[in-house]
Design a protein around this motif. Sequence first.
Motif, PDB file in Angstrom:
ATOM      1  N   PHE A   1      41.183 115.731 -43.721  1.00  8.81           N
ATOM      2  CA  PHE A   1      41.023 113.821 -44.601  1.00  8.81           C
ATOM      3  C   PHE A   1      39.945 113.369 -44.505  1.00  8.81           C
ATOM      4  CE2 PHE A   1      41.610 109.213 -44.540  1.00  8.81           C
ATOM      5  CZ  PHE A   1      42.944 109.359 -46.358  1.00  8.81           C
ATOM      6  N   SER A   2      38.642 112.822 -45.610  1.00 11.01           N
ATOM      7  CA  SER A   2      37.380 112.103 -45.438  1.00 11.01           C
ATOM      8  C   SER A   2      37.776 110.795 -46.095  1.00 11.01           C
ATOM      9  CB  SER A   2      36.689 112.954 -46.225  1.00 11.01           C
ATOM     10  OG  SER A   2      35.659 114.016 -45.711  1.00 11.01           O
ATOM     11  N   LEU A   3      36.968 109.889 -45.152  1.00 11.50           N
ATOM     12  CA  LEU A   3      37.117 109.127 -45.634  1.00 11.50           C
ATOM     13  C   LEU A   3      36.072 108.231 -46.142  1.00 11.50           C
ATOM     14  CD1 LEU A   3      39.353 105.907 -46.388  1.00 11.50           C
ATOM     15  CD2 LEU A   3      38.887 105.799 -43.242  1.00 11.50           C
ATOM     16  N   ARG A   4      36.058 107.788 -46.818  1.00 11.77           N
ATOM     17  CA  ARG A   4      34.168 107.141 -47.424  1.00 11.77           C
ATOM     18  C   ARG A   4      34.448 105.448 -47.139  1.00 11.77           C
ATOM     19  NH1 ARG A   4      33.411 112.567 -48.265  1.00 11.77           N
ATOM     20  NH2 ARG A   4      34.635 113.099 -49.420  1.00 11.77           N
ATOM     21  N   LEU A   5      33.712 105.300 -47.064  1.00  6.36           N
ATOM     22  CA  LEU A   5      33.351 104.267 -46.767  1.00  6.36           C
ATOM     23  C   LEU A   5      31.670 103.148 -46.583  1.00  6.36           C
ATOM     24  CD1 LEU A   5      34.979 103.371 -43.582  1.00  6.36           C
ATOM     25  CD2 LEU A   5      35.831 103.108 -45.602  1.00  6.36           C
TER      26      LEU A   5
ATOM     27  N   ASP B   1      39.099 107.920 -50.259  1.00  2.00           N
ATOM     28  CA  ASP B   1      40.089 109.022 -49.408  1.00  2.00           C
ATOM     29  C   ASP B   1      39.496 110.036 -50.536  1.00  2.00           C
ATOM     30  OD1 ASP B   1      41.735 108.204 -51.688  1.00  2.00           O
ATOM     31  OD2 ASP B   1      42.166 109.941 -50.738  1.00  2.00           O
ATOM     32  N   HIS B   2      39.861 111.597 -49.709  1.00  2.00           N
ATOM     33  CA  HIS B   2      39.216 113.041 -50.443  1.00  2.00           C
ATOM     34  C   HIS B   2      39.665 113.795 -49.012  1.00  2.00           C
ATOM     35  CE1 HIS B   2      35.897 115.417 -52.327  1.00  2.00           C
ATOM     36  NE2 HIS B   2      37.584 116.008 -52.152  1.00  2.00           N
ATOM     37  N   VAL B   3      40.571 114.590 -50.014  1.00  2.00           N
ATOM     38  CA  VAL B   3      41.944 115.491 -49.282  1.00  2.00           C
ATOM     39  C   VAL B   3      40.687 116.645 -49.541  1.00  2.00           C
ATOM     40  CG1 VAL B   3      43.948 116.941 -49.331  1.00  2.00           C
ATOM     41  CG2 VAL B   3      43.703 114.276 -48.870  1.00  2.00           C
ATOM     42  N   LEU B   4      40.623 117.426 -48.299  1.00  2.00           N
ATOM     43  CA  LEU B   4      39.959 119.091 -48.601  1.00  2.00           C
ATOM     44  C   LEU B   4      41.491 120.301 -47.506  1.00  2.00           C
ATOM     45  CD1 LEU B   4      37.228 117.189 -47.881  1.00  2.00           C
ATOM     46  CD2 LEU B   4      37.275 118.697 -49.370  1.00  2.00           C
ATOM     47  N   VAL B   5      42.114 120.903 -48.861  1.00  2.00           N
ATOM     48  CA  VAL B   5      43.191 122.200 -47.629  1.00  2.00           C
ATOM     49  C   VAL B   5      42.206 123.187 -48.234  1.00  2.00           C
ATOM     50  CG1 VAL B   5      44.983 123.104 -47.575  1.00  2.00           C
ATOM     51  CG2 VAL B   5      44.530 120.293 -47.917  1.00  2.00           C
ATOM     52  N   LYS B   6      41.356 124.436 -46.911  1.00  2.00           N
ATOM     53  CA  LYS B   6      41.859 125.161 -47.389  1.00  2.00           C
ATOM     54  C   LYS B   6      42.429 125.784 -45.792  1.00  2.00           C
ATOM     55  CE  LYS B   6      36.525 125.135 -47.388  1.00  2.00           C
ATOM     56  NZ  LYS B   6      35.305 125.694 -46.792  1.00  2.00           N
ATOM     57  N   GLU B   7      43.722 126.469 -47.178  1.00  2.00           N
ATOM     58  CA  GLU B   7      44.905 128.005 -46.450  1.00  2.00           C
ATOM     59  C   GLU B   7      43.787 128.860 -46.305  1.00  2.00           C
ATOM     60  OE1 GLU B   7      47.583 126.662 -46.624  1.00  2.00           O
ATOM     61  OE2 GLU B   7      48.354 125.318 -48.568  1.00  2.00           O
ATOM     62  N   PRO B   8      44.885 129.283 -44.939  1.00  2.00           N
ATOM     63  CA  PRO B   8      44.056 130.737 -44.092  1.00  2.00           C
ATOM     64  C   PRO B   8      44.379 131.816 -45.204  1.00  2.00           C
ATOM     65  CG  PRO B   8      46.530 129.846 -43.407  1.00  2.00           C
ATOM     66  CD  PRO B   8      46.272 129.450 -44.712  1.00  2.00           C
TER      67      PRO B   8
ATOM     68  N   ILE C   1      49.325 106.378 -52.141  1.00  2.00           N
ATOM     69  CA  ILE C   1      50.170 107.506 -51.129  1.00  2.00           C
ATOM     70  C   ILE C   1      49.811 106.254 -50.226  1.00  2.00           C
ATOM     71  CG2 ILE C   1      49.698 109.522 -49.758  1.00  2.00           C
ATOM     72  CD1 ILE C   1      49.181 110.737 -52.537  1.00  2.00           C
ATOM     73  N   PRO C   2      51.439 106.146 -49.717  1.00  2.00           N
ATOM     74  CA  PRO C   2      51.433 105.207 -48.533  1.00  2.00           C
ATOM     75  C   PRO C   2      51.142 105.649 -47.035  1.00  2.00           C
ATOM     76  CG  PRO C   2      53.505 105.199 -49.488  1.00  2.00           C
ATOM     77  CD  PRO C   2      52.771 105.961 -49.874  1.00  2.00           C
ATOM     78  N   GLN C   3      51.047 106.691 -46.747  1.00  2.73           N
ATOM     79  CA  GLN C   3      50.311 107.146 -45.413  1.00  2.73           C
ATOM     80  C   GLN C   3      49.348 106.766 -45.100  1.00  2.73           C
ATOM     81  OE1 GLN C   3      52.578 108.557 -47.700  1.00  2.73           O
ATOM     82  NE2 GLN C   3      53.984 109.828 -46.392  1.00  2.73           N
ATOM     83  N   PHE C   4      48.045 107.703 -47.177  1.00  2.00           N
ATOM     84  CA  PHE C   4      46.666 107.055 -46.507  1.00  2.00           C
ATOM     85  C   PHE C   4      46.580 105.885 -46.149  1.00  2.00           C
ATOM     86  CE2 PHE C   4      46.226 111.175 -49.363  1.00  2.00           C
ATOM     87  CZ  PHE C   4      46.558 111.519 -48.143  1.00  2.00           C
TER      88      PHE C   4
ATOM     89  N   THR D   1      26.010 103.454 -45.389  1.00  2.00           N
ATOM     90  CA  THR D   1      27.637 104.698 -45.575  1.00  2.00           C
ATOM     91  C   THR D   1      27.396 104.975 -44.995  1.00  2.00           C
ATOM     92  OG1 THR D   1      25.573 106.313 -46.841  1.00  2.00           O
ATOM     93  CG2 THR D   1      26.420 104.654 -48.516  1.00  2.00           C
ATOM     94  N   ILE D   2      28.356 105.954 -45.561  1.00  2.00           N
ATOM     95  CA  ILE D   2      29.453 106.605 -43.849  1.00  2.00           C
ATOM     96  C   ILE D   2      30.934 107.534 -44.942  1.00  2.00           C
ATOM     97  CG2 ILE D   2      31.115 104.740 -43.326  1.00  2.00           C
ATOM     98  CD1 ILE D   2      29.433 105.658 -40.357  1.00  2.00           C
ATOM     99  N   SER D   3      30.709 108.661 -44.227  1.00  2.00           N
ATOM    100  CA  SER D   3      32.286 109.632 -44.948  1.00  2.00           C
ATOM    101  C   SER D   3      32.968 109.725 -43.389  1.00  2.00           C
ATOM    102  CB  SER D   3      32.270 110.769 -46.230  1.00  2.00           C
ATOM    103  OG  SER D   3      32.131 110.437 -46.844  1.00  2.00           O
ATOM    104  N   PHE D   4      34.196 109.776 -43.325  1.00  2.00           N
ATOM    105  CA  PHE D   4      35.096 110.945 -41.553  1.00  2.00           C
ATOM    106  C   PHE D   4      35.874 111.518 -42.315  1.00  2.00           C
ATOM    107  CE2 PHE D   4      34.456 105.836 -40.215  1.00  2.00           C
ATOM    108  CZ  PHE D   4      34.056 105.799 -39.373  1.00  2.00           C
TER     109      PHE D   4
END
Length: 264
Positions: free
Chosen positions: A220-224, A100-107, A70-73, A129-132
């Motif tokens: 969006f969670s980015l894990r480094l 990368d990790h995507v987590l979506v909670k709809e209304p 996914i180029p946007q990521f 280690t770090i996640s944003f």
Amino acid sequence: MTHPLLTDQDIETYDRDGVVLVRGLFADQVATLRDGIAANMDDPGPYASENKRAGQSGRFFDDYCNWTRIPQFRDAIETSPAAEVAADLMQSPSVQMFHDHVLVKEPGTSMATPWHQDSPYYFVEGMQTISFWSPLDPVREATLRCVAGSHRWEKDVLPTRWASEVAFFDGGDYMPVPDPEAEGMRIVEFEMEPGDAVAFNFRTLHGARGNDSPTRRRAFSLRLVGEDARYVERPGPTSPPFPGHDMQPGQRLREDWFPTLLRR
Ligand SMILES: O=C(O)CCC(=O)C(=O)O
């Protein structure tokens, strides 16, 4: 010199608490990340899941390891100051991509994200280690919640499957999942705007409430990982699994799959 998004106090806080807020980390990437999440939900990867327990409402979608397709990521990872900020917070001369990790909670999604540490699910260990975790919508109640200081606990918390709460591994020496509110632990949480990020250590215990609000909660969670991170074996397949990785305990993560984003 410390990155302008940070203060020296933030670096101390990250070391002491295993969690700190970085306002505006992905401020310039909000539209790109929203597009990426839409692309991801239209075309989920092999690890995508819908987290639901019996009788629960709404939709809690998550997926990970999509940055290579996914180029946007990839664009957000490369154009944001995330790697620079990660190096400062981890106090590490190098920063390597994990995933990368995507987590979506709809209304109206009732399911809470259970309290967990990420490290026991992963095949990598280290203090650097770090996640944003970055929301792409304003968040209040459904924000990330972290237990300060839990990254320094001696024992890892038992990893479980989010929907069933069944243990993720059969073996291993883990402590039971605590109840931070009942046990009076210090829970750190923030009201956040799109593009802000919570930085937290892979060993920091965290969770999130359901999303009762009338708006989506896209995150969006980015894990480094940093210099001291090494491949470790767990009592079973890890999450993410990265089949065929061919690494041995004690090795650094292979550079061709987990590229170095920064070296000082
Ligand atoms: O977004 C959530 O509900 C939880 C996020 C999380 O567990 C993570 O980013 O590691």
